[in-house]
Write an enzyme that holds these catalytic residues in place. Sequence first.
Site, PDB file in Angstrom:
ATOM      1  N   THR A 117      47.873  59.008 -19.809  1.00 14.36           N
ATOM      2  CA  THR A 117      46.926  57.972 -20.212  1.00 14.36           C
ATOM      3  C   THR A 117      46.934  57.824 -21.724  1.00 14.36           C
ATOM      4  OG1 THR A 117      45.479  58.233 -18.295  1.00 14.36           O
ATOM      5  CG2 THR A 117      44.492  57.291 -20.252  1.00 14.36           C
ATOM      6  N   PHE A 153      44.847  56.620 -24.944  1.00 15.24           N
ATOM      7  CA  PHE A 153      43.485  56.419 -25.406  1.00 15.24           C
ATOM      8  C   PHE A 153      43.515  55.765 -26.789  1.00 15.24           C
ATOM      9  CE2 PHE A 153      43.423  59.866 -22.413  1.00 15.24           C
ATOM     10  CZ  PHE A 153      42.262  59.665 -21.677  1.00 15.24           C
TER      11      PHE A 153
END
Length: 385
Positions: A267, A269
Amino acid sequence: MKKITDKDSGKRWQIKRQREAIDEIDAQIVSLLAERVSKAAETGRIKKEAGFPLVDSVREAQVLDRVASLAGDRLDSRMLRRIYSQIIKTSRSVQQMPQVGFLGPVGTFTHQAATVFFRTSFSFVPCGRLRDVFAGVERKEFRFGIVPAENSWEGSVDMTLDLLDRYDVYVVGEQLLPIRHQLLGKGENLSMVTKIHSHPMALAQCSRRLSELVPRAEYKEETSTAAAAEKAAVNPGAAAVASSICAEMYGLDILAADVADDPGNTTRFLVLGMHMEKPTGSDKTSIIFSLPHEPGALHSALTPPSEKAINLTRIDSRPVKGRHWEYLFFVDLEGHAEDESVKNTLEEMKTHCTYLRILGSYPTCHRMGTPKQNQPEEDHETIVG
């Protein structure tokens, strides 16, 4: 060798009992210290809102005098003064430490990304909603915020894109975090699991593996993986897809490890702030733009970076709220907005757009889990990732 007598065994048992009592007292002391630091941090927040100075030397002297007066006959007042001087120093540092807002609660992957990016130079404040992170940065309640932007398996976080357009903040950094999902619960028998709680994106990232492991389980969506772990800790037959940190926090067992469908699941961010970062020589720029509703508009807008050999690393779109079939486009491109080639490219793009805004220029995160930093840790005005 000395022979162990009944008397020795009795003394050892007494010592053991005393040590257990001491351990219990230590736990209480640590808990109370944590509560004291929390209260000090809240006091610091109120001081900032009121415009009062954070350091109050008169109050600190009063605290030391009062504590010393409580020493009585069993404690050395000078020792208490030394101990409480350190406690006050810690409380003061918490009040002065800049805050980072993140999508909470504690234990989420966003929390992990925040601790990787900022290390120990900041205090971290969990927020219940993504919009609370953005609003806190915009209102300057937080020095920075950190939010999930996209996942290698599930794609973009739509709410983050929408909020980037809505709030007047900059993207000042990025952090890539490998995501390791664990199936957590009480005990070791998967056949007892009837419900699996987690964030919708986490459930989607693990759907195939979960259907193999617990084919009859019902999925329950939660606001975060940490909230899911909390549910699994108190509900019989419940499990959670969350991190191993959540297993430790909520006293859960790992029923199945690494349950993500993609072992390379990562992921990205974004770090939010109120000021544009300076060029580092290895940067990325994020922009948002809208187009006239006419044929070839997108092609015309993207021609300038192509002609100047500027690489686009990401392009996404979101519908414009209240205007059917019109879209906002989100683009990441290599280079800094102050670089001559990027600056000229953006100026040319504007002539083809009805609206173009630079969301931020920031250092590229080159390695998973390791932010590239060009400033010392104590320099909080410029934080790069």
